[in-house]
Design a protein around this motif. Structure first.
Motif, PDB file in Angstrom:
ATOM      1  N   ALA A 162       0.949  -1.344   0.035  1.00  0.00           N
ATOM      2  CA  ALA A 162       0.075   0.004  -0.028  1.00  0.00           C
ATOM      3  C   ALA A 162       0.772   1.158  -0.051  1.00  0.00           C
ATOM      4  CB  ALA A 162      -1.032  -0.028   1.244  1.00  0.00           C
ATOM      5  N   THR A 163       0.017   2.537  -0.480  1.00  0.00           N
ATOM      6  CA  THR A 163       0.789   3.793  -0.230  1.00  0.00           C
ATOM      7  C   THR A 163       0.917   4.148   1.262  1.00  0.00           C
ATOM      8  OG1 THR A 163      -1.242   4.924  -0.586  1.00  0.00           O
ATOM      9  CG2 THR A 163       0.119   4.148  -2.539  1.00  0.00           C
ATOM     10  N   LYS A 164       1.243   4.960   1.788  1.00  0.00           N
ATOM     11  CA  LYS A 164       1.684   5.437   3.009  1.00  0.00           C
ATOM     12  C   LYS A 164       0.363   5.914   3.594  1.00  0.00           C
ATOM     13  CE  LYS A 164       4.296   9.452   2.300  1.00  0.00           C
ATOM     14  NZ  LYS A 164       4.564   9.448   0.952  1.00  0.00           N
ATOM     15  N   ASP A 165      -0.627   6.446   2.625  1.00  0.00           N
ATOM     16  CA  ASP A 165      -1.731   7.015   2.980  1.00  0.00           C
ATOM     17  C   ASP A 165      -3.025   5.909   2.712  1.00  0.00           C
ATOM     18  OD1 ASP A 165      -1.845   6.987   0.314  1.00  0.00           O
ATOM     19  OD2 ASP A 165      -2.836   8.848  -0.048  1.00  0.00           O
ATOM     20  N   GLY A 166      -2.545   4.733   2.698  1.00  0.00           N
ATOM     21  CA  GLY A 166      -3.305   3.437   2.704  1.00  0.00           C
ATOM     22  C   GLY A 166      -4.154   3.075   1.606  1.00  0.00           C
ATOM     23  N   LYS A 167      -3.494   3.299   0.247  1.00  0.00           N
ATOM     24  CA  LYS A 167      -4.271   2.886  -1.011  1.00  0.00           C
ATOM     25  C   LYS A 167      -3.520   1.371  -1.130  1.00  0.00           C
ATOM     26  CE  LYS A 167      -6.951   3.317  -4.336  1.00  0.00           C
ATOM     27  NZ  LYS A 167      -8.056   2.189  -4.101  1.00  0.00           N
ATOM     28  N   ILE A 168      -4.290   0.770  -1.572  1.00  0.00           N
ATOM     29  CA  ILE A 168      -3.739  -0.698  -1.797  1.00  0.00           C
ATOM     30  C   ILE A 168      -3.141  -0.766  -3.140  1.00  0.00           C
ATOM     31  CG2 ILE A 168      -4.118  -3.103  -1.830  1.00  0.00           C
ATOM     32  CD1 ILE A 168      -6.320  -2.790   0.448  1.00  0.00           C
ATOM     33  N   THR A 169      -1.971  -1.158  -3.101  1.00  0.00           N
ATOM     34  CA  THR A 169      -1.242  -1.457  -4.656  1.00  0.00           C
ATOM     35  C   THR A 169      -1.169  -2.648  -5.143  1.00  0.00           C
ATOM     36  OG1 THR A 169       0.732  -1.203  -3.660  1.00  0.00           O
ATOM     37  CG2 THR A 169      -0.204   0.928  -4.169  1.00  0.00           C
ATOM     38  N   GLY A 170      -0.988  -3.741  -4.332  1.00  0.00           N
ATOM     39  CA  GLY A 170      -1.159  -5.084  -4.737  1.00  0.00           C
ATOM     40  C   GLY A 170      -0.964  -6.107  -3.639  1.00  0.00           C
ATOM     41  N   LEU A 171      -1.385  -7.333  -4.136  1.00  0.00           N
ATOM     42  CA  LEU A 171      -1.366  -8.493  -3.158  1.00  0.00           C
ATOM     43  C   LEU A 171      -0.980  -9.579  -3.793  1.00  0.00           C
ATOM     44  CD1 LEU A 171      -3.104  -9.621  -0.586  1.00  0.00           C
ATOM     45  CD2 LEU A 171      -4.978 -10.613  -2.332  1.00  0.00           C
ATOM     46  N   SER A 172      -0.191 -10.412  -2.947  1.00  0.00           N
ATOM     47  CA  SER A 172       0.154 -11.897  -3.427  1.00  0.00           C
ATOM     48  C   SER A 172       0.194 -12.744  -2.243  1.00  0.00           C
ATOM     49  CB  SER A 172       1.884 -11.551  -3.570  1.00  0.00           C
ATOM     50  OG  SER A 172       2.492 -12.797  -4.077  1.00  0.00           O
ATOM     51  N   VAL A 173      -0.430 -13.908  -2.772  1.00  0.00           N
ATOM     52  CA  VAL A 173      -0.634 -14.937  -1.736  1.00  0.00           C
ATOM     53  C   VAL A 173       0.000 -16.312  -2.305  1.00  0.00           C
ATOM     54  CG1 VAL A 173      -2.568 -16.176  -0.368  1.00  0.00           C
ATOM     55  CG2 VAL A 173      -2.772 -13.956  -1.440  1.00  0.00           C
ATOM     56  N   HIS A 174       0.581 -16.829  -1.341  1.00  0.00           N
ATOM     57  CA  HIS A 174       0.823 -18.097  -1.453  1.00  0.00           C
ATOM     58  C   HIS A 174       0.312 -19.093  -0.398  1.00  0.00           C
ATOM     59  CE1 HIS A 174       3.214 -22.110  -1.279  1.00  0.00           C
ATOM     60  NE2 HIS A 174       3.021 -22.098  -2.656  1.00  0.00           N
ATOM     61  N   VAL A 175      -0.344 -20.441  -1.048  1.00  0.00           N
ATOM     62  CA  VAL A 175      -1.127 -21.217   0.018  1.00  0.00           C
ATOM     63  C   VAL A 175      -0.699 -22.569  -0.307  1.00  0.00           C
ATOM     64  CG1 VAL A 175      -3.277 -22.442   0.580  1.00  0.00           C
ATOM     65  CG2 VAL A 175      -3.353 -20.054  -0.658  1.00  0.00           C
ATOM     66  N   THR A 176      -0.293 -23.226   1.010  1.00  0.00           N
ATOM     67  CA  THR A 176       0.227 -24.501   1.132  1.00  0.00           C
ATOM     68  C   THR A 176      -1.184 -25.401   1.652  1.00  0.00           C
ATOM     69  OG1 THR A 176       2.399 -23.909   1.756  1.00  0.00           O
ATOM     70  CG2 THR A 176       1.865 -26.448   2.133  1.00  0.00           C
TER      71      THR A 176
END
Lengths: 807, 164
Positions: free
Chosen positions: A320-334
């Protein structure tokens, strides 16, 4: 008022008890009088009972099976082992996930409770005696119950049958205990977003193994009639038509000679979707003995062997940016799938719809990778009161949002609102490939925050922390937030199938000459109240009062083919089929009315329960009159009768959503909790029956409460199930269960014929994060970022201890 | 296998007799020998209450009672609480307040509530929640079950007052 005054439009509408009516349930008369007909109530002449010899080991070689003592016991008819099934090719069976599963132990056992031999006897007591008399010699093998250890280079080989096979049903297997790696989204893009971000929150979130545990266990009665060559199979099947097709393919019995009947079902919650060894063995035993064979699990069998849920280790990173706008997500699941990959997901989705894990948020780039792993645990991986892996996804994103808010030093409610997909962005294309059909998240969120006086709660919480630090109280206050988006109603045939069967659903309607009707659907109620609510859809569409419409499901000889009830698909898919079939009825009714009124079809308009001449409402024909004419009058160019059938292939999934808030008091010294308030706002689109919706929400929230606060299937290192009875496996009673306040907004689905989205699973999907976030939030001021569920008393106490709160 | 024993009991007001093995559980005798299938089997360990019947004025879990222990007893199951022509007010209120979904726990719930309201005709919500805690429901979350029992108590008390 004069008695002859014709009823008003409103009165006629109310008389239908159609959409929006809190109609009382038609099912209840038989259930409240003990006259339901569940599978264990089926009693046939000369019926035998089957029971399993099960493995006490988590991993062992089967050296020998000696059934002679069992067979010598009076009343024992047969003992089946893999050797008996092998000539029929039935010692293994295909799973819904493209793997295969042993029906009876073939050389080795891979989990505790695995089916080793099937005893058939005159009654259940003799069967139980015989199970004790079957001598099985085992040689125990090293056990792996941890999916990370299972992937170590020297881990024991679990599936010897797959040795050397580097290609599985879902691509490459990179290790002997690896099942698949399934990926979605933009891996490089997500990495770039994370490396460039002002702030990254990173956490391992575990959604533990649990079990749907319906009050009625799984079971069946198989009856092979050798005289006419027909097999009838009663069973606790959430998808009876699919069971018929599978039974035909496995047994070689032509599909028209198999009749599958799902009678009343005592709850399903995903447990009754799969095909289990008990069904196969009962069918074989009935064919072999020529007598009906009943098999019903006991509770221990149920918890240990049929259909666990969850067991996802989720490593999330959110940028996220420092003011809280999410910029990306990465998830790995086992993903721990147990000994066989028997997940009940649409074929092309080995991790279900987990890639709904961007949740309610506008996240520009995302990546998901899921590694499926074999361990010495029971197979399953069903959607326990959720659409396929959606509850795991919702839990992940709703935990990550909280952890990100903590890292940003931002209020978690504000962070959510800042990142919600805005109303004008729908239909919204998510970074992981979904098209969200509709939503209005800000309205729901604001309504929820206001309803609980969110600012007031935060102020109280801050005061409480101060008081706690001063030693004036030992109780902490947690405010658990959740805004979830579901994806239900699987699904479009172009990408959703179960064992090759497209996930459409169906409805057939017959209007009787006197204007009442029967409708049959491809789904099957397990408590959802289909006989009540589907009649309401049909009432509004056909103008026939719901009280005059019988709904039938579950008998494959009479109902049209459908894919069954799970994943909240009944209303989105079969409910749509019902509306579409009703519209076919109405189209024909319009032609008949035009003939009767001697006008052109185009001169008529539909008015609640009748066709009336435009501009002359006193000239009309009611659906009752039209139905009679359909069977009585010789109408030129219109064939007699009034029936229709619709097979509905949904153009998209539906996306119910909701805003839940849980207020929890936690005693730092004892680990006890008290739910002070639980507010649940659901938006399931058009509301068919508010009473039934509320009931579904209460029930789903209670299951969420159980899962988050204590319920688990736990194994020790030897592969022993530690929670195999209701003594250890937490099902809340009326005493612990909190009180719920329900609310709603209504954003209809634009592609569903009546705008409905489904609701049965929302409360489980949204409830688990709300309860869990409340626990975490209570300890937030003391630095807690993540503690794994279930949050039972000991674990909460341990959290407080680890944070140094016990002085 | 031991010799069967001859059992006599009164079930839902009717005298019945049957042969059963000494080890047979009451729930199995009711369901399989007497064709009384209202009480259900949910756990066989006394936890879930689906098998609840009323035995000599007490709620019991019939999955952990030998049928032999019920010899000579008076048993009421959900089938004996109301009739299709005249439902018991509890049965009506469970429907009215949506106190059931799949229906599997319902016979046990109603049988237990029937005894509870005889033990305590004016229970508080807390007393109902405590008094019903031996009966598990996986569908409803109990809120509407509690509401139904409260409503039944109110109606039964009003009817009693009207009669007096």
């Amino acid at each position: 008022m004069n008695d002859q005054t014709p009823p008003t439009r409103e009165e006629r509408t109310a008389a239908l008890k159609g959409l929006g009516c809190a109609r009382k349930r038609v099912e209840d008369a038989r259930f409240t009088q003990g006259k339901g007909n569940y599978v264990d109530d089926v009693k046939l002449p000369a019926m035998l009972f089957g029971d399993f010899v099960r493995s006490p080991y988590g991993h062992a070689r089967v050296k020998s099976i000696d059934a002679s003592a069992a067979l010598a016991l009076p009343g024992v008819i047969a003992v089946l082992t893999a050797k008996d099934l092998e000539p029929l090719g039935l010692h293994w069976m295909p799973t819904l996930a493209g793997d295969k599963q042993m029906v009876l132990a073939d050389g080795k056992v891979l989990f505790q409770g695995q089916e080793v031999a099937f005893v058939v006897a005159e009654d259940r007591y003799v069967a139980a005696d015989a199970v004790e008399l079957v001598e099985v010699e085992y040689e125990d093998l090293p056990v792996v119950t941890d999916p990370f250890k299972a992937l170590e280079p020297n881990a024991p080989v679990l599936r010897e049958d797959l040795q050397g096979q580097t290609e599985g049903a879902h691509g490459l297997r990179r290790h002997h205990n690896h099942i698949f790696l399934w990926e979605q989204g933009d891996k490089d893009g997500a990495e770039a977003a994370i490396s460039e971000a002002d702030v990254v929150a990173e956490e391992r979130v575990y959604y533990h193994r649990t079990h749907p545990c319906p009050l009625e266990t799984c079971g069946c009665v198989a009856s092979m009639d050798k005289v006419n060559g027909k097999l009838t199979l009663w069973g606790t099947f959430q998808a009876p038509h699919v069971v018929r097709t599978v039974a035909s393919l496995l047994s070689g019995i032509a599909e028209h000679n198999i009749r599958v009947i799902s009678p009343d079902i005592g709850g399903g919650f995903g447990n009754k979707v799969g095909v289990y060894p008990g069904y196969v063995c009962s069918i074989v035993a009935s064919i072999v003995t020529g007598r009906p064979v009943k098999w019903v699990e006991d509770r221990m069998d149920n918890l240990m062997t049929t259909a666990f849920a969850r067991d996802y280790w989720m490593d999330g990173r959110i940028a996220a940016t420092k003011d809280g706008k999410i910029t990306g997500l990465s998830v790995h699941v086992t993903a721990d799938h147990g000994a066989f990959d028997a997940c009940a997901d649409p074929t092309k989705f080995p991790a279900g719809f987990f890639h709904i894990c961007t949740g309610s948020y506008d996240i520009p780039v995302a990546y998901v990778g899921v590694d499926g792993v074999y361990t010495n645990k029971a197979p399953g991986g069903v959607a326990y009161r959720c659409s396929f892996r959606v509850t795991e996804a919702a839990y992940l994103i709703e935990r990550m949002i909280e952890i990100l808010a903590q890292k940003l030093g931002m209020d978690a409610a504000e962070l959510r609102a800042k990142n919600f997909i805005r109303k004008e962005q729908f239909p919204y294309h998510s970074a992981l490939g979904w098209e969200y059909d509709s939503g209005d998240y800000h309205t729901a969120w604001d309504k929820a925050l206001k309803a609980v006086d969110y600012d007031g709660l935060r102020a109280e919480q801050a005061e409480r922390v101060v008081a706690f630090r001063r030693g004036e109280t030992r109780k902490l206050l947690g405010i658990g937030l959740c805004h979830f988006t579901e994806i239900v109603g699987a699904g479009p045939v172009k990408n959703c199938d179960i064992l090759g069967m497209g996930m459409f659903d169906s409805c057939e309607i017959r209007i009787h000459p006197t204007g009442s009707a029967i409708a049959r659907l491809g789904t099957i109620s397990q408590g959802q109240g289909h006989a009540t609510t589907f009649a309401q859809i049909l009432a509004s569409e056909t103008g026939i009062p719901a009280d005059n419409i019988t709904i039938e499901e579950g008998d494959t000889d009479t109902a049209p083919y459908g894919l069954g009830t799970y994943g909240s698909r009944s209303t989105p898919v079969a409910g749509a089929a019902a509306a579409m079939a009703a519209r076919k009825i109405r189209a024909k009714a319009q032609m008949i009315a035009a003939y009767l009124l001697e006008v052109h079809e185009g001169d008529l308009e539909w008015d609640v329960d009748r066709f009336a001449v435009k501009g002359a409402p006193e000239r009309f024909k009611t659906m009752t009159e039209i139905a009679y004419a359909a069977y009585h009058d010789a109408i030129p160019n219109i064939e007699p009768g009034l029936e229709a059938v619709s097979y509905y292939d949904p153009p998209n999934m539906t996306y119910p959503f909701g805003a839940y808030i849980c207020v929890m008091e936690i005693d730092a010294d004892t680990g006890e909790h008290e739910i002070r308030q639980f507010y649940a706002l659901d938006d399931c689109g058009t509301r068919i029956n508010p009473m039934v919706i509320e009931g579904q929400v209460h029930g789903g929230l209670t299951e969420a409460y159980a899962i988050s606060m204590g319920q688990e299937i736990a194994y020790d290192e030897m592969g022993n199930v530690k929670t195999g009875t209701l003594m250890d496996f937490f099902l809340p009673t009326s005493w612990e269960t909190p009180h719920y306040t329900t609310d709603f907004t209504e954003t209809p689905s634009p592609h569903h014929p009546i705008g409905a989205k489904g609701v049965g699973e929302s409360p489980n999907v949204g409830g688990v994060p709300a309860f869990s976030n409340a626990v975490h939030d209570a300890f937030r001021a003391f630095g807690l970022t993540q503690s794994h569920m279930p949050h039972d008393q000991w674990r909460i106490w341990k959290t407080a201890q680890d944070l140094g709160l016990h002085g | 296998m031991a010799d069967k024993i001859h059992l006599k009991m009164t079930v839902n007001g009717q005298p019945v007799e049957t042969l059963a093995e000494p080890r047979e559980l009451l729930i199995h005798v009711l369901r399989e020998r007497l064709d009384i299938t209202g009480p259900h089997i949910g756990c066989e360990t006394t936890h879930c209450g689906a098998c609840t019947v009323d035995l000599d004025g007490k709620s019991v879990k019939s999955c952990t009672v030998f049928a032999a222990q019920a010899d000579g007893a008076e048993i009421t199951t959900v089938e004996g609480i109301g009739s299709p022509d005249k439902l018991h007010v509890l049965q009506e209120m469970f429907r009215e307040h949506h106190g059931l979904q799949c229906g599997f726990c319902t016979p046990g719930m109603i049988t237990r509530a029937w005894r509870l309201l005889q033990e305590n005709p004016t229970p508080s919500e807390e007393e109902i929640r405590f008094g019903m805690a031996g009966n598990l429901c996986r569908c409803t979350g109990y809120q509407n079950i509690v509401k139904a029992i409260m409503a039944a108590a109110t109606e039964m008390n009003a009817a009693k007052e009207a009669a007096e």
